[in-house]
Write an enzyme that holds these catalytic residues in place. Structure first.
Site, PDB file in Angstrom:
ATOM      1  N   GLU A 251      21.025 -16.227  59.913  1.00 35.26           N
ATOM      2  CA  GLU A 251      21.155 -17.670  60.164  1.00 35.26           C
ATOM      3  C   GLU A 251      22.590 -17.894  60.612  1.00 35.26           C
ATOM      4  OE1 GLU A 251      18.936 -19.813  60.435  1.00 35.26           O
ATOM      5  OE2 GLU A 251      17.263 -18.825  59.434  1.00 35.26           O
TER       6      GLU A 251
ATOM      7  N   GLU B   3      13.751 -18.937  56.278  1.00 37.48           N
ATOM      8  CA  GLU B   3      14.166 -18.989  54.885  1.00 37.48           C
ATOM      9  C   GLU B   3      13.476 -20.172  54.209  1.00 37.48           C
ATOM     10  OE1 GLU B   3      17.950 -17.263  53.852  1.00 37.48           O
ATOM     11  OE2 GLU B   3      18.789 -18.393  55.516  1.00 37.48           O
TER      12      GLU B   3
ATOM     13  N   ASN C 102      30.408 -22.611  53.618  1.00 32.70           N
ATOM     14  CA  ASN C 102      30.202 -24.066  53.712  1.00 32.70           C
ATOM     15  C   ASN C 102      29.165 -24.625  52.744  1.00 32.70           C
ATOM     16  OD1 ASN C 102      28.152 -22.862  55.246  1.00 32.70           O
ATOM     17  ND2 ASN C 102      27.926 -24.678  56.508  1.00 32.70           N
TER      18      ASN C 102
ATOM     19  N   CYS D  83      26.072 -26.188  59.596  1.00 39.53           N
ATOM     20  CA  CYS D  83      25.461 -25.530  60.766  1.00 39.53           C
ATOM     21  C   CYS D  83      24.514 -26.476  61.476  1.00 39.53           C
ATOM     22  CB  CYS D  83      24.733 -24.274  60.314  1.00 39.53           C
ATOM     23  SG  CYS D  83      23.607 -24.584  58.956  1.00 39.53           S
TER      24      CYS D  83
END
Ligand code: NAD
Length: 478
Positions: A247, A459, A149, A281
């Site tokens: 993640e 991150e 994505n 997400c």
């Protein structure tokens, strides 16, 4: 048709089998044929990263910084072309594609600076005459596994810190979007890195994943993708004591209180739930709305949805591109039926729509009269589908918002400082937004979630070094 190969030990390497990259806005448009790597080739890539690590770990920080800066500069210079490729293979709109390519360039330039800023500490010992130093070292060869994505930004925010801090990389992009990954790898291949420092292997998750997750030469795995695959990564890495970072999915709530600025709340809901076709997400899939404002809010969101332009990702004026592929469209349609079956009211959208090109177009869907026990409010759909849950007050809103296994992003729309402060403190999510959409983050600050959404160090930004370096403590008796 254009043919593309994998990068292993500095060599472009073909394969007998190929992946065909199809434009989801127009399935007649074939972007290219990409070499489908094998497990044996993945093992070659691991060996190359292993060999290259011996020298790269000692490379000068100036050299690393210069390489990353050059990569960032080239991406920024080519952002329109890269953004177009991204929109063509993933289906996000052209402005979103260019925005993502720009983000990737900025990330490389940020980590060009971070390579120079890696610091340690000097402390006094509790034992007289001893010096204590704490410093950071690279981890080793790192496997980077990414979803479809954000085909260029997510690889960038893993590859750039990995290289900046002296690690070597085997990068495995998602099968659906090899074009952006290949373009990024090609830029990296010309940036002055020694052979084997950066390797890319396109292929099927399970086949390439097997060596990447289990080979002892891979010292860490950074993964972004589904919760299901994340569990496979966790099991393999914890079993052999490799470092890992996950993640994964989200079911992000946007709370709308009676005292909000209604137009802004409607905009946050539509942006957060449906832009990028809901395939983020951090998308707001649960709209948790206080009773007094509920009807007016719902009506305005419905009107907003009906005005959205759903079309070919590259067409002028398109706001919502296609769903990424047939399987994801089928999944979205299945959840529309599940929602209806659970008694939710489908207020608008959900159906497939025809455009002038054959693509996976779906009208954004809004469910109302839902509650937090329904599957449509508990499971990540990952499409342009959102539902409204009506609540009595702030306390119930927080309880409903937290009643989920996920914890990535969360938002609130309110003009009350007290409610905003309580929300920031009490909501269970890694990223919290006040009067802003749940999706949309900066590149120089930490990114990540809690609960079932994430595992391991954050991150991005200055926090990235916590995953990509190992801390060593040295005692010296001079
Ligand atoms: P996915 O889990 O199907 O695939 C992700 C990557 O894992 C791909 O490269 C795939 O080839 C690889 N893979 C698949 N099986 C594997 C295996 N057995 N071993 C090793 N690798 C394997 O996810 P997806 O469908 O590409 O992406 C969508 C998901 O990603 C959604 O759940 C979304 O929420 C999540 N996502 C999370 C974030 C975040 O930062 N939290 C960001 C973007 C997307």
């Amino acid at each position: 048709m254009d043919k593309f190969q994998n990068l292993i030990a500095g060599q472009w390497t073909g394969s007998d089998d190929h992946l065909i990259n199809i434009n989801p806005s127009d399935t007649n448009d074939i972007i290219g044929e990409y070499a489908k790597g094998t497990a044996a080739q993945a093992s070659d890539a691991i060996e190359a990263a292993h060999q290259a690590f011996a020298d790269w770990r000692h490379s000068s920080i100036q050299h690393r910084s210069d390489c990353l800066d050059a990569i960032g500069n080239e991406i920024l210079a080519r952002k329109d072309e890269l953004g177009r490729l991204l929109a063509r293979e993933e289906g996000k709109t052209l402005p979103e594609g260019i925005g993502e390519a720009t983000r990737a360039g900025q990330i490389f330039k940020f980590f060009a600076g971070e390579a120079l800023r890696i610091a340690g500490e000097t402390l006094q010992s509790v034992r007289p005459g001893i010096d204590v130093e704490v410093f950071r070292q690279p981890v080793g060869p790192i496997a980077i596994i990414t979803p479809w994505n954000f085909p260029i930004a997510i690889p960038a925010w893993k590859i750039a810190p990995a290289l900046a801090f002296g690690n070597t990389v085997v990068f495995k992009p998602a099968e659906l979007v090899p074009g952006s990954a290949w373009a990024l790898a090609e830029i990296i291949s010309r940036a002055g890195l020694p052979n084997g420092v950066f390797n890319m292997i396109i292929g099927e998750g399970a086949e390439i994943g097997e060596p990447l997750l289990h080979d002892q030469r891979i010292k860490a795995v950074s993964f972004t993708g589904s919760t299901k695959t994340g569990a496979i990564v966790a099991e393999a890495c914890s079993g052999r004591n490799a470092r890992y970072q996950l993640e994964m999915g989200g079911k992000n709530p946007l709370i709308v209180l009676n005292d909000c600025d209604l137009d802004n709340a409607v905009n946050c809901a539509i942006q957060g739930a449906y832009f990028s076709t809901g395939q983020r997400c951090t998308a707001s899939s649960r709209l948790i709305v206080e009773a007094k404002i509920h009807d007016e809010f719902v009506e305005k969101v419905r009107l907003g949805i009906d005005d959205l332009i759903v079309d070919h990702a590259l067409a002028d004026g398109t706001q919502i591109g296609p769903v990424v592929d047939h399987a994801q469209l089928e999944k979205n349609l299945r959840y529309i039926e599940i929602g209806k079956g659970e008694g939710a009211q489908l207020l608008t959208g959900g159906e497939t729509i025809e455009r002038s090109t054959p693509g996976f177009f779906q009208k954004p869907a809004l469910f109302v009269a839902t509650d937090d026990t329904m599957r449509i409010n508990r499971e990540e759909i990952f499409g342009p589908v959102a539902s409204v849950i009506k609540v009595d007050d702030f306390d119930q809103a927080i309880a409903v918002a937290n009643n989920t296994s996920f914890g990535l992003s969360a938002g609130i729309c309110t003009n009350s400082l007290r409610s905003a402060s309580r929300f920031k403190s009490e909501i269970e999510a890694g990223m919290v937004m006040v009067n802003a959409p749940t999706a949309g983050v900066d590149y120089h600050v930490p990114f990540g979630g809690t609960k079932g959404s994430s595992f391991g160090p954050r991150e991005q930004g200055g926090y990235a070094k916590d995953f990509y370096t190992v801390v060593k403590t040295a005692y010296t008796n001079p």
